[in-house]
Scaffold this motif. Sequence first.
Motif, PDB file in Angstrom:
ATOM      1  N   THR A  48      -7.869  13.216  -5.582  1.00  0.00           N
ATOM      2  CA  THR A  48      -8.187  12.857  -6.952  1.00  0.00           C
ATOM      3  C   THR A  48      -9.714  13.576  -7.367  1.00  0.00           C
ATOM      4  N   ARG A  95      -4.753  -2.673  -7.706  1.00  0.00           N
ATOM      5  CA  ARG A  95      -3.827  -1.549  -7.288  1.00  0.00           C
ATOM      6  C   ARG A  95      -4.220  -0.361  -6.888  1.00  0.00           C
ATOM      7  N   LYS A  96      -4.831   0.230  -7.907  1.00  0.00           N
ATOM      8  CA  LYS A  96      -5.135   1.795  -7.925  1.00  0.00           C
ATOM      9  C   LYS A  96      -6.435   1.718  -6.907  1.00  0.00           C
ATOM     10  N   LYS A 126      -7.077  -0.391  -4.257  1.00  0.00           N
ATOM     11  CA  LYS A 126      -6.564  -0.568  -3.061  1.00  0.00           C
ATOM     12  C   LYS A 126      -5.945   0.812  -2.292  1.00  0.00           C
ATOM     13  N   ARG A 127      -5.176   1.477  -3.128  1.00  0.00           N
ATOM     14  CA  ARG A 127      -4.694   2.824  -3.050  1.00  0.00           C
ATOM     15  C   ARG A 127      -5.662   3.997  -2.370  1.00  0.00           C
ATOM     16  N   LEU A 128      -6.885   3.663  -3.033  1.00  0.00           N
ATOM     17  CA  LEU A 128      -7.927   4.775  -2.713  1.00  0.00           C
ATOM     18  C   LEU A 128      -8.254   4.238  -1.255  1.00  0.00           C
ATOM     19  N   GLN A 129      -8.626   2.999  -0.998  1.00  0.00           N
ATOM     20  CA  GLN A 129      -9.066   2.472   0.015  1.00  0.00           C
ATOM     21  C   GLN A 129      -8.238   2.695   1.378  1.00  0.00           C
ATOM     22  N   TYR A 130      -6.914   2.570   1.085  1.00  0.00           N
ATOM     23  CA  TYR A 130      -5.818   3.069   2.198  1.00  0.00           C
ATOM     24  C   TYR A 130      -6.174   4.503   2.475  1.00  0.00           C
ATOM     25  N   LYS A 131      -6.511   5.322   1.598  1.00  0.00           N
ATOM     26  CA  LYS A 131      -6.465   6.727   2.006  1.00  0.00           C
ATOM     27  C   LYS A 131      -7.799   6.913   2.518  1.00  0.00           C
ATOM     28  N   ASP A 157      -7.382   5.762   6.225  1.00  0.00           N
ATOM     29  CA  ASP A 157      -6.624   6.618   6.938  1.00  0.00           C
ATOM     30  C   ASP A 157      -7.643   7.753   7.343  1.00  0.00           C
TER      31      ASP A 157
END
Length: 565
Positions: free
Chosen positions: A8, A43-44, A46-51, A54
């Motif tokens: 992003t 949610r948005k 958290k999704r970046l934090q998971y990336k 990883d």
Amino acid sequence: MSKHIFSTSYADLAKLIYPSPRYKAFVISKRDGTPRVIEEPFRKLKRLQYKLLDYLSRNSSTPKVCVHGFIKERSILSNARVHCSSKTSYLLNVDIENFFHSITFYRIRGVFQGEPYNFSYEISTVLAQLSTFNGRLPQGAPTSPFLSNLICRSLDGELMRLAKSHRGMYTRYADDLTFSFSARTPLGLPKNICEFDGGNLHIGNELLSIIEKNSFKLNEKKSRISSRKHRLEVTGLTINEFPNVRRNYVDQIRGAIHAWDVHGYEAAQKRWIEKNNVAVKVRQTRNLYAPQLKNYLWGKLLHLKMIRSRGDPIYTRLAEKYNTLCAKESGKGFIFAPKLPIEPIVRNANDIESAVFVLEWSGDYILNEASPEHTEVVGAQGTAFIYKDFGLITCDHVLSSMLRIGGVDVSVDIDSDRILNKKLYVCNPLLAKSLPVRVIHRDRHLDLAVLEFVDGVVGNRYFSSAERPILRNEQCTLVGFPNWTVGRGVNLLPVSVVIRFFRSLFNRIEISGAIRKGYSGGPLIDSSFRVIGIAQEGATQADGNDECLCITEVDKWLSGLTVRP
């Protein structure tokens, strides 16, 4: 950076973290009743934090061996095993106060700037802003556990060296620090780590200094020390004999399942809510739905399986009962709950016949290599049983036969090149047919052999080992096929332990019953149908004793077999 890690643009990323990342908070109670604030990212975010997590995981160095929290293949069980030793006399547990919240934005930014990531100041600032909330690490973000372990690398290294300098062991699971010592008395404890006068615990200055130097503070209210005379506990598991849950943990599961079985699910659910004051806990969660008893039992039983193993008889019995009750509810027309995994271990007398076999072999032995047409039939018979995931276990001497040649007894081994038309197979009276097997491991000194089914056929049950050594005069059962003929079933001979002793470098058990021909290789089992030994030697009128090899010796041998021949 933003496109490389997050796929992003920086502009879209900035909208989520500036002026402040968006979180929702709720409070739950700890075991001691004190509140714990959970801050969960939207949610948005958290999704970046998971990336990010990883990326950090893939590019990080190997975690230190003393760290057991939030690491794949490590757990509270691996943490407890480090300290589970007969040499452990004293156990010190200390706790870091406000662990996540004491890790600040600036410390996180420093992690990103340092090895192994080496991000620039600007990028490190953005990533630290993404990972923190109100200037500190939030308890609830997916990145927080991993980053906390990175922050603690220096702390862990210093505490490992401190423990090692006093012949102690150190581990950390999140904010729980554990030290174990082999000191015989409290006076032998290292004073720079802790002092204990029988009533008061004093944390040593060097331990305090290391913790404070790494910008943490000790929660002295949670510091405790215990000795082998009492319960040794690490991250909720007792380790006096082996890592285990508390007794009341199993009692709670058993009681809830019993109430369900006797009174029905709805009544058991209501009783469980009232007994455990679940109504209060509901208000602490993100929704107002009361938790379900079935989900509570599901989690409890899976935890029990992890700690005691999936083949554990206590877990197996409770899990089977749980599955049976769920099946009854599902029979009413809806899927109630998924099944718990259960290992097909031997749990009763009926199961035994599915896991034990008659072992037979035969062939034509060439009496004289100069005259290969002159042969004599040879062979032997014994018992074999399926043990764990190793395959069929038996005695090595069953693979040999005595043949009288010229008035002299000669031992003929199945591996001999002078044997023609070899046949090696097992027979189970339940199957009413013979199954070909082959030898994959042998040890003549230990008198053990491992076999496998040629066609990949396996029984639907297997034996597992006992949790503790058998005691003198304790009742047990010898399983096997003495002097077996077609039509006969398995023999279950009640015996008792005469003595446990050490001979030829191995632990052995003498039993009160006679180990007749054909019993060799059969399992000696306790009252829980767990294997405690393997039958090897029978007594005669002239000499000898009825002896079994302890299963601990079998396990040690099997653990060293990594490659098949």
